[in-house]
Design an enzyme around this catalytic site. Structure first.
Site, PDB file in Angstrom:
ATOM      1  N   ASP A   1      38.667  37.099  44.468  1.00 58.78           N
ATOM      2  CA  ASP A   1      38.793  38.542  44.276  1.00 58.78           C
ATOM      3  C   ASP A   1      40.110  38.908  43.592  1.00 58.78           C
ATOM      4  O   ASP A   1      41.166  38.368  43.931  1.00 58.78           O
ATOM      5  CB  ASP A   1      38.728  39.222  45.655  1.00 58.78           C
ATOM      6  CG  ASP A   1      38.814  40.722  45.566  1.00 58.78           C
ATOM      7  OD1 ASP A   1      37.898  41.323  44.992  1.00 58.78           O
ATOM      8  OD2 ASP A   1      39.811  41.287  46.061  1.00 58.78           O
TER       9      ASP A   1
ATOM     10  N   GLU B   1      37.273  37.300  39.431  1.00 63.35           N
ATOM     11  CA  GLU B   1      37.050  38.708  39.119  1.00 63.35           C
ATOM     12  C   GLU B   1      38.276  39.270  38.426  1.00 63.35           C
ATOM     13  O   GLU B   1      39.079  39.967  39.031  1.00 63.35           O
ATOM     14  CB  GLU B   1      36.808  39.507  40.415  1.00 63.35           C
ATOM     15  CG  GLU B   1      36.447  40.963  40.165  1.00 63.35           C
ATOM     16  CD  GLU B   1      37.087  41.945  41.125  1.00 63.35           C
ATOM     17  OE1 GLU B   1      38.071  41.596  41.785  1.00 63.35           O
ATOM     18  OE2 GLU B   1      36.606  43.070  41.192  1.00 63.35           O
TER      19      GLU B   1
HETATM   20  C1  GLC Z   1      37.615  43.948  44.253  1.00 60.03           C
HETATM   21  C2  GLC Z   1      36.351  44.260  45.017  1.00 60.03           C
HETATM   22  C3  GLC Z   1      36.398  45.674  45.530  1.00 60.03           C
HETATM   23  C4  GLC Z   1      37.625  45.823  46.406  1.00 60.03           C
HETATM   24  C5  GLC Z   1      38.890  45.384  45.670  1.00 60.03           C
HETATM   25  C6  GLC Z   1      40.082  45.276  46.580  1.00 60.03           C
HETATM   26  O1  GLC Z   1      37.732  44.707  43.116  1.00 60.03           O
HETATM   27  O2  GLC Z   1      35.239  44.034  44.201  1.00 60.03           O
HETATM   28  O3  GLC Z   1      35.235  46.025  46.239  1.00 60.03           O
HETATM   29  O4  GLC Z   1      37.748  47.155  46.833  1.00 60.03           O
HETATM   30  O5  GLC Z   1      38.729  44.113  45.087  1.00 60.03           O
HETATM   31  O6  GLC Z   1      39.979  44.165  47.395  1.00 60.03           O
END
Ligand code: GLC
Length: 562
Positions: free
Chosen positions: A205, A247
């Protein structure tokens, strides 16, 4: 080390929320045994790998992205034994499971943070520097705020410690301090824990924000890449088949750095492509897609893009210009309640007016254009959203299995469900559900399943090179391209407009088979129906030179020559 058989290049992924999928013990919350009982459905859809949204203990201030223990399971979802059963059952079906880890931050309830903030805590000395503390909130001013609707600063004052702590997301999610070697090691231990538990991959993440440096925007810093390479090195040595899926919501020229030289993340999502698919559809013009693909670099060996239409978050408009963002809001989120942060909190079907033609057209592009596709649970049956729910929870409502009580999701009393099931006249579970669509050969579910099945028969879609084509007299209306891999080529045509478009298919083969319908299409004139698409496989290849009675004159836009 590059995997010898990079399975993720041919895989169809599905993202799902354990809580939303299936409740096995009637407490109103989906759980791991419930999910395990639905693996056959997932497999039948054609999915190869499931990405589980966070399953670790959490106070759920950010729906599990605020982790309070990296090495356990959120109690309502079950326990580690349930996870191991899920893994065993998944592997028996040739399904892989990807677990989400959140390296950037923890919950403020995590014992590391509790010890860090409290000078009287018995473990304060150990954890004192595990987070980013400061006497002033004036540092790192060039870092943007991400959750613009709820946060006004990336610093929050903690009265117990008497200092500010740094957070890129909610103030309940303090950022870990990656300048501390112990933090780096703790995150590698987390990676090891989930590999040992059987996970086939990890979704990493929000990696761009791991480090902070004055005078920068604190994103994509060299130190961040050094740590991610260290994570990859560990994985390569410890468990080389494990996938690292990152991500990094960034522009292509920044996101490419997350692949390193093939020694960082195996996969990254192509965030900027996604809004441009919606933009192109609403404009009936492929230009936005052309522009972003022109900016998309080739990947190092062994790497792969992840593509998607929708996900658990808002349809993010961070990677578009301010004018494009406003245009997207005006087009796809006319009700201000549908907007959140820099995005749109709506599901796929409502975004495109529940028009099955548009949903399928978007899937056609998702499944054939580039990379490995990610589906979002429920979109395959056209589930709706609930704008009244907090934050992005309206996109995370219970899966609609059938028309029975609680949509077949749970036997708990309705008021105990973690979130209400969608029950409006258009998207309600009484009408939109798996059982009804399985019984109907013309349902969205069966059509999506068919597209996926065909995609899986052709390795070229996951691995092939991409070349634009212009087989239409209204060039911009048709997203036409060729995919080519090891002597196989497939031509894909997608009509973005609500009217039929006429075009011409060059005589580069004696004939073409439309993979989706099995029909033979001869070179020459063709008409693509409104929002129609063709996936064409040439039979009897000829020289790749436009010819024939209707061939465009030399110099026409987008010649079929390479
Ligand atoms: C990522 C996740 C999102 C979350 C963020 C903070 O972007 O996809 O849902 O709020 O991280 O952890």
């Amino acid at each position: 080390m590059t995997q010898e058989t990079p399975w993720y290049k041919d895989a169809i992924f599905m993202e799902l929320n354990t809580r939303a999928y299936k409740d096995s013990d009637a407490d109103g919350w989906g759980d791991l045994p419930g999910l395990t009982s639905k693996l056959d459905y997932i497999k039948d859809l054609g999915v190869d790998a499931v990405w589980l949204l966070p399953i670790m203990p959490s106070p759920l201030r950010d729906d599990g992205y605020d982790v309070s223990d990296f090495c356990d399971i959120f109690p309502a979802y079950g326990n580690m034994d349930d996870f191991k059963t899920l893994m065993k059952e998944a592997h028996q079906r040739d399904l892989r499971i990807i677990v989400e880890i959140i390296p950037n931050h923890t919950s403020d309830q995590h014992r590391w943070f509790q010890a860090s903030r409290d000078p009287n805590h018995p473990e304060h000395d150990k954890y004192r520097d595990w987070y980013v503390w400061s006497d002033t909130d004036q540092k790192y001013k060039d870092a943007r705020i991400i959750f613009t609707d709820s946060e006004t600063s990336n610093w929050t004052f903690d009265p117990l410690r008497g200092q500010y702590f740094w957070h890129r997301f909610y103030s309940t999610q303090p950022d870990l301090n990656y300048d501390n070697e112990e933090v780096q090691q703790a995150m590698l231990d987390t990676v090891k824990f989930w590999i040992d538990a059987g996970a086939d991959g990890l979704r990493v993440d929000a990696p761009p924000y791991l480090f902070e440096r004055e005078g920068t925007n604190c994103e994509n810093l060299p130190e961040t890449h050094t740590f991610l390479k260290r994570m990859r090195k560990f994985v390569d040595e410890y468990s080389p088949e494990t996938l690292l899926l990152s991500e990094a919501n960034q522009w292509p020229e920044d996101v490419i750095e997350y692949f390193g030289d093939g020694d960082e993340m195996h996969m990254n999502f192509h965030f900027p492509l996604m809004p441009r698919l919606f933009m192109a559809l609403a404009k009936g013009d492929r230009t936005p897609i052309e522009e972003i693909l022109a900016r998309t670099p080739d990947l190092p060996e062994g790497c792969q893009w992840g593509t998607f239409l929708r996900c658990h978050d808002e349809l993010t408009l961070e990677m578009v210009t301010p004018e494009e963002r406003q245009w997207m809001w005006d087009t796809y989120a006319q009700d201000p309640k549908q907007r959140i942060n820099l995005g749109i909190r709506r599901r796929l079907a409502p975004l495109v007016d529940n028009d099955q033609r548009k949903i399928l057209l978007l899937h056609s592009m998702l499944l054939t254009m580039m990379g490995s596709p990610f589906l979002y649970y429920g979109d395959e049956i056209g589930m709706g959203d609930d704008i009244e729910l907090f934050d992005r929870n309206g996109l995370r409502t219970p899966m609609q299995w059938d028309a029975s009580f609680n949509a077949g999701f749970s036997d708990a009393p309705t008021e105990r469900l973690y979130a209400p099931v969608i029950s409006d006249p258009v998207y309600g579970y009484q009408k939109v559900n798996v059982a009804a669509q399985e019984a109907d050969p013309h349902s969205l579910l069966n059509k999506v399943r068919h597209l996926i099945a065909i995609r899986k028969q052709h390795t070229v879609f996951g691995r092939g090179d991409f070349y634009w084509r212009s087989f239409s007299f209204e060039t911009k209306a048709v997203v036409a391209y060729q995919r080519k891999w090891e002597g196989t080529r497939i031509v894909v045509l997608n009509n973005l407009r609500e009217v039929p478009v006429k075009g011409w298919i060059p005589e580069t083969a004696e004939k073409f088979i439309d993979l989706l319908s099995g029909e033979t299409i001869l070179p020459g004139d063709y008409t693509l129906p409104a929002y129609g698409f063709l996936w064409l496989q040439p039979v009897g290849e000829k020289a790749n030179i436009p010819s024939g009675p209707n061939a465009p004159q030399p110099g026409y836009l987008g010649s079929d020559k390479e």
